[in-house]
Design a protein around this motif. Sequence first.
Motif, short mmCIF file in Angstrom:
data_model
loop_
_atom_site.label_atom_id
_atom_site.label_comp_id
_atom_site.label_asym_id
_atom_site.label_seq_id
_atom_site.Cartn_x
_atom_site.Cartn_y
_atom_site.Cartn_z
N ALA A 53 0.83 -1.20 0.00
CA ALA A 53 0.00 0.00 0.00
C ALA A 53 0.87 1.25 0.00
O ALA A 53 0.57 2.24 -0.69
CB ALA A 53 -0.93 -0.01 1.21
N THR A 54 1.96 1.21 0.75
CA THR A 54 2.87 2.35 0.81
C THR A 54 3.58 2.57 -0.51
O THR A 54 3.77 3.71 -0.95
CB THR A 54 3.89 2.16 1.95
N CYS A 55 4.01 1.49 -1.15
CA CYS A 55 4.66 1.60 -2.47
C CYS A 55 3.73 2.25 -3.49
O CYS A 55 4.15 3.12 -4.27
CB CYS A 55 5.09 0.22 -2.96
N VAL A 56 2.47 1.85 -3.48
CA VAL A 56 1.50 2.43 -4.41
C VAL A 56 1.29 3.90 -4.09
O VAL A 56 1.27 4.75 -4.99
CB VAL A 56 0.17 1.65 -4.36
N TYR A 57 1.16 4.23 -2.82
CA TYR A 57 0.95 5.62 -2.39
C TYR A 57 2.11 6.51 -2.82
O TYR A 57 1.93 7.59 -3.40
CB TYR A 57 0.78 5.65 -0.87
N CYS A 88 0.31 11.46 -10.08
CA CYS A 88 -1.11 11.12 -10.03
C CYS A 88 -1.45 10.78 -8.58
O CYS A 88 -1.88 9.66 -8.27
CB CYS A 88 -1.43 9.96 -10.96
N PRO A 89 -1.24 11.75 -7.66
CA PRO A 89 -1.32 11.47 -6.23
C PRO A 89 -2.70 11.00 -5.78
O PRO A 89 -3.72 11.41 -6.33
CB PRO A 89 -0.96 12.82 -5.60
N GLN A 90 -2.67 10.13 -4.78
CA GLN A 90 -3.88 9.64 -4.13
C GLN A 90 -3.85 10.11 -2.67
O GLN A 90 -2.80 10.12 -2.04
CB GLN A 90 -3.92 8.11 -4.17
N HIS A 91 -5.02 10.49 -2.15
CA HIS A 91 -5.08 10.89 -0.75
C HIS A 91 -4.75 9.69 0.12
O HIS A 91 -5.19 8.57 -0.14
CB HIS A 91 -6.46 11.44 -0.41
N ILE A 92 -4.01 9.93 1.17
CA ILE A 92 -3.56 8.83 2.02
C ILE A 92 -4.74 8.06 2.61
O ILE A 92 -4.71 6.84 2.75
CB ILE A 92 -2.61 9.35 3.13
N PHE A 149 -5.07 -7.18 7.79
CA PHE A 149 -3.67 -6.77 7.85
C PHE A 149 -3.45 -5.26 7.73
O PHE A 149 -2.32 -4.80 7.83
CB PHE A 149 -2.88 -7.48 6.74
N ILE A 150 -4.51 -4.51 7.48
CA ILE A 150 -4.42 -3.06 7.35
C ILE A 150 -5.38 -2.42 8.34
O ILE A 150 -6.55 -2.84 8.45
CB ILE A 150 -4.78 -2.59 5.92
N THR A 184 -1.76 7.04 9.89
CA THR A 184 -0.41 7.34 10.36
C THR A 184 0.53 6.14 10.19
O THR A 184 1.74 6.31 10.06
CB THR A 184 -0.41 7.78 11.83
N LYS A 185 -0.04 4.93 10.19
CA LYS A 185 0.79 3.74 9.97
C LYS A 185 1.42 3.77 8.58
O LYS A 185 2.60 3.46 8.41
CB LYS A 185 -0.04 2.47 10.15
N LEU A 186 0.62 4.14 7.59
CA LEU A 186 1.14 4.22 6.23
C LEU A 186 2.12 5.38 6.10
O LEU A 186 3.15 5.26 5.42
CB LEU A 186 -0.01 4.37 5.23
#
Length: 279
Positions: free
Chosen positions: A93-97, A105-109, A123-124, A129-131
């Motif tokens: 998820a962090t790699c994609v973000y 092409c930013p995505q909101h966290i 698992f998420i 804040t974890k991401l």
Amino acid sequence: MAANYWLSSQNAHWRFSRQQLENIRLETESETRFSHSDLGDPRHLRIYFHSLIQALGRHLSVRQQALATSEIYLARFYVRTSVQETNPYLIIATCVYLACKMEECPQHIRSVVSEAKSLWPDFITHDPTKLAECEFYLIEELDSFLIVHHPYRSLIQISNALGASGVNLGLSSDEMQAAWSVINDSYITDLPLLYPPNVIALTAIYMSVVLRPPPVAAQAERSKTRLQKIMEWFAGCGIDLEAVVDCAQEMISLYDVWESYSEKTCRELIAQVISGRRV
């Protein structure tokens, strides 16, 4: 940003020989703080991670190049960090973000966390804040080298050059689509860590044209002549044909091992690793 791959951090810091890559990974696994679990064939795990990235990308409507960048980040990250020490779902998820930021092409966290949570609820967490914390960890492991050069541009340039070099040498739409698919699949392998983008693009063309099933008998001779001219063009451009063949063999090996891939088995193995660290 280095417009030239050969002057880029990707070439200077994130391209290895096979032996270098093997040595780094052996050192990484030897230093893990956790007991080693049998995760099976690492290529199966790579296929599984690839499917997770694609699934999250579809939920977020992320374009392919950003997903390709996220796969590069993931591959680099797990060169120096053992899967045994991480939550791969959070890392993915962090790699994609992060890749979406870098590919403009930013995505909101909160959107990334929400979609990842819907896909992998065990698992998420809902806590963004974890991401955010994981993003700093990821950037550190990547040595802050975040610009990625992909084979897609090389594929288009080579296709145009083939089309301009002679009659009937350009790629058809079907061949172009097949080559594009080979490039997409190449991110499952170590090829982006071993070879420059133009070699991977040439491999995709080689596999989509040279290794295609033979056409009907009436077209066989014409196709044979065209293939010969394409290979002569490859050789005349000073292309390292041994590297192309090596890449093609890597892709064929991937497609062979894909036949025995089980998503359920990989999912269970990763769950065991994560739950084992919670004990």
